[in-house]
Motif scaffolding. Structure first.
Motif, mmCIF file in Angstrom:
data_model
loop_
_atom_site.group_PDB
_atom_site.id
_atom_site.type_symbol
_atom_site.label_atom_id
_atom_site.label_comp_id
_atom_site.label_asym_id
_atom_site.label_seq_id
_atom_site.Cartn_x
_atom_site.Cartn_y
_atom_site.Cartn_z
ATOM 1 N N LEU A 1 17.690 49.743 50.513
ATOM 2 C CA LEU A 1 16.239 49.718 50.714
ATOM 3 C C LEU A 1 15.526 50.909 50.071
ATOM 4 C CD1 LEU A 1 16.004 48.388 54.376
ATOM 5 C CD2 LEU A 1 15.691 47.128 52.261
ATOM 6 N N PRO A 2 15.973 52.150 50.287
ATOM 7 C CA PRO A 2 15.269 53.257 49.637
ATOM 8 C C PRO A 2 15.357 53.218 48.118
ATOM 9 C CG PRO A 2 17.228 54.058 50.806
ATOM 10 C CD PRO A 2 17.002 52.639 51.228
ATOM 11 N N ARG A 3 16.453 52.692 47.590
ATOM 12 C CA ARG A 3 16.580 52.592 46.135
ATOM 13 C C ARG A 3 15.577 51.583 45.574
ATOM 14 N NH1 ARG A 3 23.103 52.132 45.095
ATOM 15 N NH2 ARG A 3 23.741 53.938 46.329
ATOM 16 N N VAL A 4 15.462 50.453 46.247
ATOM 17 C CA VAL A 4 14.528 49.426 45.782
ATOM 18 C C VAL A 4 13.086 49.937 45.874
ATOM 19 C CG1 VAL A 4 13.633 47.106 46.242
ATOM 20 C CG2 VAL A 4 16.099 47.534 46.332
ATOM 21 N N LYS B 1 13.825 40.844 46.843
ATOM 22 C CA LYS B 1 14.639 39.756 47.374
ATOM 23 C C LYS B 1 14.158 39.202 48.707
ATOM 24 C CE LYS B 1 17.836 40.035 44.084
ATOM 25 N NZ LYS B 1 18.152 38.936 43.145
ATOM 26 N N ALA B 2 13.609 40.076 49.557
ATOM 27 C CA ALA B 2 13.284 39.630 50.917
ATOM 28 C C ALA B 2 12.463 40.698 51.620
ATOM 29 C CB ALA B 2 14.577 39.364 51.701
ATOM 30 N N SER B 3 12.115 40.428 52.862
ATOM 31 C CA SER B 3 11.476 41.448 53.684
ATOM 32 C C SER B 3 12.501 42.527 54.000
ATOM 33 C CB SER B 3 10.945 40.834 54.978
ATOM 34 O OG SER B 3 12.012 40.287 55.730
ATOM 35 N N PRO B 4 12.071 43.757 54.266
ATOM 36 C CA PRO B 4 13.039 44.827 54.533
ATOM 37 C C PRO B 4 14.035 44.486 55.633
ATOM 38 C CG PRO B 4 10.865 45.762 54.191
ATOM 39 C CD PRO B 4 10.683 44.268 54.216
ATOM 40 N N ALA B 5 13.579 43.839 56.693
ATOM 41 C CA ALA B 5 14.456 43.549 57.826
ATOM 42 C C ALA B 5 15.567 42.569 57.472
ATOM 43 C CB ALA B 5 13.641 42.998 58.998
ATOM 44 N N ARG C 1 12.113 52.997 45.649
ATOM 45 C CA ARG C 1 11.893 53.987 44.595
ATOM 46 C C ARG C 1 11.716 53.320 43.231
ATOM 47 N NH1 ARG C 1 15.972 58.017 42.022
ATOM 48 N NH2 ARG C 1 14.580 59.187 40.670
ATOM 49 N N SER C 2 12.521 52.299 42.956
ATOM 50 C CA SER C 2 12.385 51.590 41.689
ATOM 51 C C SER C 2 11.012 50.949 41.568
ATOM 52 C CB SER C 2 13.477 50.521 41.555
ATOM 53 O OG SER C 2 14.748 51.107 41.367
ATOM 54 N N ALA C 3 10.537 50.350 42.650
ATOM 55 C CA ALA C 3 9.206 49.734 42.626
ATOM 56 C C ALA C 3 8.138 50.785 42.342
ATOM 57 C CB ALA C 3 8.929 49.026 43.946
ATOM 58 N N ALA C 4 8.262 51.943 42.972
ATOM 59 C CA ALA C 4 7.292 53.020 42.744
ATOM 60 C C ALA C 4 7.360 53.520 41.300
ATOM 61 C CB ALA C 4 7.558 54.167 43.718
ATOM 62 N N LEU C 5 8.564 53.640 40.757
ATOM 63 C CA LEU C 5 8.720 54.089 39.372
ATOM 64 C C LEU C 5 8.012 53.147 38.404
ATOM 65 C CD1 LEU C 5 12.490 55.122 39.400
ATOM 66 C CD2 LEU C 5 10.562 56.664 38.994
ATOM 67 N N PHE D 1 19.226 50.619 41.095
ATOM 68 C CA PHE D 1 19.680 51.790 40.345
ATOM 69 C C PHE D 1 18.474 52.564 39.815
ATOM 70 C CE2 PHE D 1 23.185 48.779 40.146
ATOM 71 C CZ PHE D 1 24.260 49.579 40.528
ATOM 72 N N PRO D 2 17.712 53.181 40.705
ATOM 73 C CA PRO D 2 16.471 53.839 40.280
ATOM 74 C C PRO D 2 16.679 54.998 39.314
ATOM 75 C CG PRO D 2 16.980 54.372 42.568
ATOM 76 C CD PRO D 2 17.904 53.275 42.170
ATOM 77 N N ASP D 3 17.770 55.739 39.439
ATOM 78 C CA ASP D 3 17.994 56.865 38.525
ATOM 79 C C ASP D 3 18.151 56.366 37.086
ATOM 80 O OD1 ASP D 3 17.867 58.601 40.646
ATOM 81 O OD2 ASP D 3 20.038 58.851 40.828
#
Length: 232
Positions: A142-145, A124-128, A147-151, A103-105
């Motif tokens: 995947l894109p949400r995770v 949790k794991a590798s992207p694949a 973005r959260s990491a970048a935030l 929930f990056p927002d």
């Protein structure tokens, strides 16, 4: 807020602080190794803890406790999590958030409002293999995770990333791909799966040996030099 559990004291879950833990009910993931399985699948059957019970305890422990850990389940599923956090902070407590990063927002808003003092985010794991590990289609996750990491990396707020390693779900060869989510000088913990009665779906799951964990740590440190084994 839907509170499914309340632990009144922890010396381990908030680094460097004496804290309590509030566990929210419900999660959008279905990780089979989750040790709070009842909060995930049986949330409707969990006896709720009243918010006022928590705040009465916090009032009494002012000057004794340092902070509160908001865990789950997934706390950012709760529509009134922000209101709860504001009340906790108004009493002078630090707040640590445990989140799966989906929930990056909501995370971004809490960071912008300076409502969080520490965040622990699970990788949790590798992207694949993310979908296999979290028990749902990972196309939108995947894109949400990411973005959260970048935030978190850009927030200036104290934080850590962590991966629970489970034999039967993870492989040693995947560690570089997992660590690549958060490469660089980040606080990154590898932690071993632990068997317990509350595990969501324990069949086929097991623990890696210390030797195996050490090899995985060596692989992770090539990408994240600050990687450590939790409990090391």
């Amino acid at each position: 807020m839907w509170i499914g559990g309340f632990q009144k004291l922890t010396l381990l879950d908030y680094p460097g602080q004496v804290a309590c833990i509030v566990f929210t009910a419900g999660c959008n993931f279905r990780c089979p190794f989750c040790h709070n399985g009842e909060l995930v699948t049986g949330a409707d059957e969990v006896r709720p803890v009243a918010e006022e019970e928590v705040f009465a305890y916090l009032e009494k422990r002012r000057g004794i406790l340092d902070g509160l850990v908001l865990s789950g389940g997934e706390p950012l599923l709760q529509p009134d999590a922000e209101d709860f956090i504001r009340r906790v902070r108004a009493l002078g407590y630090l707040v640590k958030l445990d989140t799966n990063g989906s929930f990056p927002d909501r995370l971004e808003w809490l960071l912008q409002e300076r409502l969080l003092d520490y965040v622990a985010m699970d990788i949790k794991a590798s992207p694949a293999r993310y979908g296999d590990v979290v028990g749902r289609d990972a196309g939108d996750i995947l894109p949400r995770v990411r973005r959260s990491a970048a935030l978190l990396r850009e927030s200036g707020v104290s934080h850590e990333f962590r991966t629970t390693l489970v034999k039967g779900l993870h492989r040693e060869a995947e560690i570089p791909e997992i660590a690549a989510w958060i490469s660089g000088e980040e606080s990154y913990y590898l932690q071993s799966y632990k068997e317990s009665e509350g595990v969501l779906a324990p069949d086929g799951l097991g623990c890696f040996s210390l030797e195996e964990l050490q090899r995985m740590l060596t692989a992770a440190r090539k990408i994240c030099p600050g990687a450590r084994l939790r409990g090391e």
